[in-house]
Enzyme design. Sequence first.
Site, PDB file in Angstrom:
ATOM      1  N   HIS A 174       0.844  -1.201   0.000  1.00  0.00           N
ATOM      2  CA  HIS A 174       0.000   0.000   0.000  1.00  0.00           C
ATOM      3  C   HIS A 174       0.876   1.247   0.000  1.00  0.00           C
ATOM      4  O   HIS A 174       1.793   1.360   0.812  1.00  0.00           O
ATOM      5  CB  HIS A 174      -0.869   0.039   1.266  1.00  0.00           C
ATOM      6  N   TYR A 208      -8.989   5.102   8.143  1.00  0.00           N
ATOM      7  CA  TYR A 208      -9.094   5.431   9.571  1.00  0.00           C
ATOM      8  C   TYR A 208     -10.189   6.484   9.697  1.00  0.00           C
ATOM      9  O   TYR A 208     -10.034   7.596   9.188  1.00  0.00           O
ATOM     10  CB  TYR A 208      -7.771   6.014  10.089  1.00  0.00           C
ATOM     11  N   PRO A 220      -3.143  -0.174  19.295  1.00  0.00           N
ATOM     12  CA  PRO A 220      -2.914  -0.630  17.915  1.00  0.00           C
ATOM     13  C   PRO A 220      -3.150   0.417  16.827  1.00  0.00           C
ATOM     14  O   PRO A 220      -2.922   0.139  15.650  1.00  0.00           O
ATOM     15  CB  PRO A 220      -3.895  -1.802  17.761  1.00  0.00           C
ATOM     16  N   LYS A 231       1.766  -0.712  15.197  1.00  0.00           N
ATOM     17  CA  LYS A 231       3.198  -0.809  15.492  1.00  0.00           C
ATOM     18  C   LYS A 231       3.644  -2.019  16.324  1.00  0.00           C
ATOM     19  O   LYS A 231       4.843  -2.313  16.399  1.00  0.00           O
ATOM     20  CB  LYS A 231       3.638   0.452  16.267  1.00  0.00           C
ATOM     21  N   TYR A 233       4.424   6.189  10.169  1.00  0.00           N
ATOM     22  CA  TYR A 233       3.562   5.057   9.827  1.00  0.00           C
ATOM     23  C   TYR A 233       4.333   3.991   9.037  1.00  0.00           C
ATOM     24  O   TYR A 233       4.206   2.800   9.306  1.00  0.00           O
ATOM     25  CB  TYR A 233       2.341   5.538   9.040  1.00  0.00           C
TER      26      TYR A 233
HETATM   27  C1  LIG Z   1      -5.659  -9.672  20.785  1.00  0.00           C
HETATM   28  C2  LIG Z   1      -4.589  -8.851  20.133  1.00  0.00           C
HETATM   29  C3  LIG Z   1      -4.874  -8.180  18.943  1.00  0.00           C
HETATM   30  C4  LIG Z   1      -3.899  -7.390  18.352  1.00  0.00           C
HETATM   31  N1  LIG Z   1      -4.219  -6.729  17.219  1.00  0.00           N
HETATM   32  C5  LIG Z   1      -3.299  -5.922  16.662  1.00  0.00           C
HETATM   33  C6  LIG Z   1      -3.594  -5.179  15.512  1.00  0.00           C
HETATM   34  O1  LIG Z   1      -4.699  -5.254  14.987  1.00  0.00           O
HETATM   35  N2  LIG Z   1      -2.643  -4.361  14.993  1.00  0.00           N
HETATM   36  C7  LIG Z   1      -1.394  -4.257  15.561  1.00  0.00           C
HETATM   37  O2  LIG Z   1      -0.539  -3.548  15.051  1.00  0.00           O
HETATM   38  N3  LIG Z   1      -1.068  -4.968  16.632  1.00  0.00           N
HETATM   39  C8  LIG Z   1      -1.990  -5.788  17.194  1.00  0.00           C
HETATM   40  N4  LIG Z   1      -1.672  -6.477  18.293  1.00  0.00           N
HETATM   41  C9  LIG Z   1      -0.300  -6.367  18.781  1.00  0.00           C
HETATM   42  C10 LIG Z   1       0.666  -7.363  18.122  1.00  0.00           C
HETATM   43  O3  LIG Z   1      -0.039  -8.488  17.681  1.00  0.00           O
HETATM   44  C11 LIG Z   1       1.758  -7.700  19.126  1.00  0.00           C
HETATM   45  O4  LIG Z   1       2.459  -6.517  19.401  1.00  0.00           O
HETATM   46  C12 LIG Z   1       2.731  -8.802  18.665  1.00  0.00           C
HETATM   47  O5  LIG Z   1       2.080 -10.048  18.682  1.00  0.00           O
HETATM   48  C13 LIG Z   1       3.976  -8.832  19.560  1.00  0.00           C
HETATM   49  O6  LIG Z   1       4.739  -9.972  19.296  1.00  0.00           O
HETATM   50  P1  LIG Z   1       5.517 -10.710  20.464  1.00  0.00           P
HETATM   51  O7  LIG Z   1       6.246 -11.829  19.805  1.00  0.00           O
HETATM   52  O8  LIG Z   1       6.268  -9.744  21.273  1.00  0.00           O
HETATM   53  O9  LIG Z   1       4.390 -11.279  21.444  1.00  0.00           O
HETATM   54  P2  LIG Z   1       3.264 -12.359  21.202  1.00  0.00           P
HETATM   55  O10 LIG Z   1       2.807 -12.359  19.799  1.00  0.00           O
HETATM   56  O11 LIG Z   1       2.274 -12.177  22.276  1.00  0.00           O
HETATM   57  O12 LIG Z   1       4.006 -13.738  21.428  1.00  0.00           O
HETATM   58  C14 LIG Z   1       4.371 -14.215  22.707  1.00  0.00           C
HETATM   59  C15 LIG Z   1       4.376 -15.725  22.676  1.00  0.00           C
HETATM   60  O13 LIG Z   1       4.837 -16.225  23.940  1.00  0.00           O
HETATM   61  C16 LIG Z   1       4.016 -17.312  24.333  1.00  0.00           C
HETATM   62  N5  LIG Z   1       4.135 -17.437  25.796  1.00  0.00           N
HETATM   63  C17 LIG Z   1       3.472 -16.765  26.761  1.00  0.00           C
HETATM   64  N6  LIG Z   1       3.877 -17.178  27.984  1.00  0.00           N
HETATM   65  C18 LIG Z   1       4.815 -18.125  27.790  1.00  0.00           C
HETATM   66  C19 LIG Z   1       5.602 -18.908  28.658  1.00  0.00           C
HETATM   67  N7  LIG Z   1       5.488 -18.832  29.993  1.00  0.00           N
HETATM   68  N8  LIG Z   1       6.480 -19.795  28.132  1.00  0.00           N
HETATM   69  C20 LIG Z   1       6.599 -19.917  26.768  1.00  0.00           C
HETATM   70  N9  LIG Z   1       5.866 -19.192  25.896  1.00  0.00           N
HETATM   71  C21 LIG Z   1       4.997 -18.291  26.402  1.00  0.00           C
HETATM   72  C22 LIG Z   1       2.643 -16.917  23.835  1.00  0.00           C
HETATM   73  O14 LIG Z   1       1.783 -18.029  23.716  1.00  0.00           O
HETATM   74  C23 LIG Z   1       2.982 -16.293  22.485  1.00  0.00           C
HETATM   75  O15 LIG Z   1       3.006 -17.248  21.450  1.00  0.00           O
HETATM   76  C24 LIG Z   1      -2.620  -7.289  18.925  1.00  0.00           C
HETATM   77  C25 LIG Z   1      -2.341  -7.969  20.096  1.00  0.00           C
HETATM   78  C26 LIG Z   1      -3.293  -8.731  20.710  1.00  0.00           C
HETATM   79  C27 LIG Z   1      -2.961  -9.422  22.005  1.00  0.00           C
END
Ligand SMILES: Cc1cc2nc3c(=O)[nH]c(=O)nc-3n(C[C@H](O)[C@H](O)[C@H](O)COP(=O)(O)OP(=O)(O)OC[C@H]3O[C@@H](n4cnc5c(N)ncnc54)[C@H](O)[C@@H]3O)c2cc1C
Length: 391
Positions: free
Chosen positions: A72, A201, A293, A297, A385
Amino acid sequence: METQVAIVGAGPAGLVLARLLERQGIDSVVLEVRSREYVEGRVRAGVLEQRTVDLLTEAGVADRLQREGMVHAGLELRFGGRGHRIDLSELTGGRTITVYGQQEVVKDLIAARLSAGGALRFAVSDVELAEVESERPAVRFRHDGEAHELRCDAIAGCDGFHGICRAAIPPGALTVYEREYPFAWLGILARARPSSEELIYANHPRGFALHSMRTPEVTRLYLQCEPGEDLGAWPDERIWAELQARFELTEGFRLNEGEILDRGVTPMRSFVVEPMQHGRLFLAGDAAHIVPPTGAKGLNLAVADVEVLADALSAFYRDGDERRLAGYSERCLRRVWRVQHFSSWMTAMLHRPPGQDPFEAQLQHSQLEYVCRSRAAATTLAENYVGLAEV
Ligand SMILES: Cc1cc2nc3c(=O)[nH]c(=O)nc-3n(C[C@H](O)[C@H](O)[C@H](O)COP(=O)(O)OP(=O)(O)OC[C@H]3O[C@@H](n4cnc5c(N)ncnc54)[C@H](O)[C@@H]3O)c2cc1C
């Protein structure tokens, strides 16, 4: 069991880190509490910054992203009954965003990890960190009914906001910055062709709404709702009626409707811990920070953190140089706070807080008009962005 780097969590942060380390010949083990099916099916973010796409491409995990991702060059801000296009690409010297679901990124990374023979254990339980202040910390966990201890040189805490790694740092060693918002997002995934080629948006007197997409056949839509909103109070007809009202039937626009495939309520929170490290434990992604969100980011910031961590670990193993590891948190936090500011600014500009007074509503309108009319203001939005190359 032994490895060089123990990675807790197989979300975007953990899986990208594992991939970057693998490319540098650094051994790691990834531990994940959920099943592979669960992790691959979790619907979350979908907007990738240019720098995230570039990193995944360099890491050799972007073949499908390049084929299926939707590039995009702009987005629309809709308010006062009219749409205003922000030309992201023209304002940023040709940079773009790519729409590609987070769970697709995760699927590609898991497939690459497993085909390279890398260690990745799903469905582990009772995960605990030990001796994080020593040079040989450990992760203890259970898998297939057996207890294990994984010794390593460093632990990457990539286990998201509700994980256990952040809690392994003594509370006195951390400063927590936090803000809760008086609204949340009700998000749906619908089997319906996107109604516009670009993201919209919308700031509407009834509240914020966002039109996004995942594929040419699947639309992702969000609307501002109460925190802890009861999904039971939102039958399909109510969701569509509310969305149609917020995008407004102006300029011949009407949302395409279809079967709702997934729905959920996402809380809105800003959160940062400082520092993002303690001894040989390094927090990355949502384990260390959460952004609302609106700026798209969360996933991009998680990837930016592990890029810094992989670079620091590489210097450590290559030259025995611990300085970059020591400076990990400081380096990450510059981007974290920039992104916090941008996400909070977008959130304030686009949402209607409960009880918003008329003066505040006028300020918001003026801000939106300024962003659409002033090249300088539009560039501020655009460059943040698509993702700042340097912070
Ligand atoms: C419901 C939801 C909707 C979202 N929607 C958007 C959106 O529309 N747009 C946007 O930009 N961002 C969105 N976000 C934010 C974005 O998805 C996150 O910032 C991103 O997933 C971060 O990645 P991460 O790997 O840090 O964490 P996560 O993706 O949360 O990954 C962490 C992993 O660790 C695992 N875990 C947890 N505890 C343990 C443990 N004790 N031992 C081993 N593994 C463990 C979890 O199961 C998970 O797989 C959303 C977040 C959520 C929660």
